[in-house]
Design an enzyme around this catalytic site. Sequence first.
Site, PDB file in Angstrom:
ATOM      1  CE1 TYR A  56      -3.879   2.298   0.773  1.00 24.40           C
ATOM      2  CE2 TYR A  56      -2.385   3.286   2.359  1.00 24.40           C
ATOM      3  CZ  TYR A  56      -3.555   3.329   1.633  1.00 24.40           C
ATOM      4  OH  TYR A  56      -4.405   4.405   1.775  1.00 24.40           O
ATOM      5  CE  LYS A  58      -3.522   4.885  -1.714  1.00 24.52           C
ATOM      6  NZ  LYS A  58      -4.596   5.371  -2.622  1.00 24.52           N
TER       7      LYS A  58
END
Length: 260
Positions: A156, A160
């Site tokens: 994640y 990002k």
Amino acid sequence: MTNVSTPPQRALVTGAASGIGKAIATEVIAQGGRVLAFDLDAEAMALGAKEFGDAYVPFAGSVTDPEVVEEAVAHAEVQLEGPLDSLFNVAGALRPAPIVDLTVEDWDFTIDVVLRGVFLCTKYAATSMIAGGKGGAIVNIASVNAHMPLYAGSAYAAGKAGVEMFSKNAALELARHDIRVNTVLPGLVDTPMAGFIIQNDGIMGEFNENAVIKRPANPSELAKPSVFLASSAASYVTGTSLVVDGGYEIGGYPDLSRYL
């Protein structure tokens, strides 16, 4: 004095069935625009269409499939009666696990949704904007974890961080077409994806010890600055990142691996 700011009029919003995506769709509609709501959750989007009427056009599909994304943009041009003037890339995914336990499948799934989806939607939405000849704005929802490592969230956080740099590249390339690209970096937001964090007293105890504003954000608190970046009020803003985290980045992040 008259407010001369022009809000988005024809927006494509991914992840629009819930959370930040739905809040952005709601804000665009409240400001007089219309939305192509792009999400996997057809049932939730049907409720959105019932709530907002013709201003909320549902489109069910995956942001990771190039043919589906191209179809979504084409559908938006027809249903919203013109080329897109804004894109909000919100769709996300989080399957937490320490690196040594993280499966290749979960890594690929997360990166596909978080980063590949942003690339595909930007590619096809920008093509629509260029063909329309009037420019536009793209707002990509990243995360404060683009700047901060996340225990048990390597895919994640990496995805990002990729979104933030991709946005800067897109801003550089698309400026000649009068298309602005910016990134919003939320901290902890009260959304279905973050539910397992918010409902865990241990994690929230650590959060409250470290956070400056000691609560998660409401999705509407991300929607308003996101829509601002897509409006003419931000006409000289591109290639930048707006951190909307209640001061979270300066406070520290809990170790999620203790609660898995």
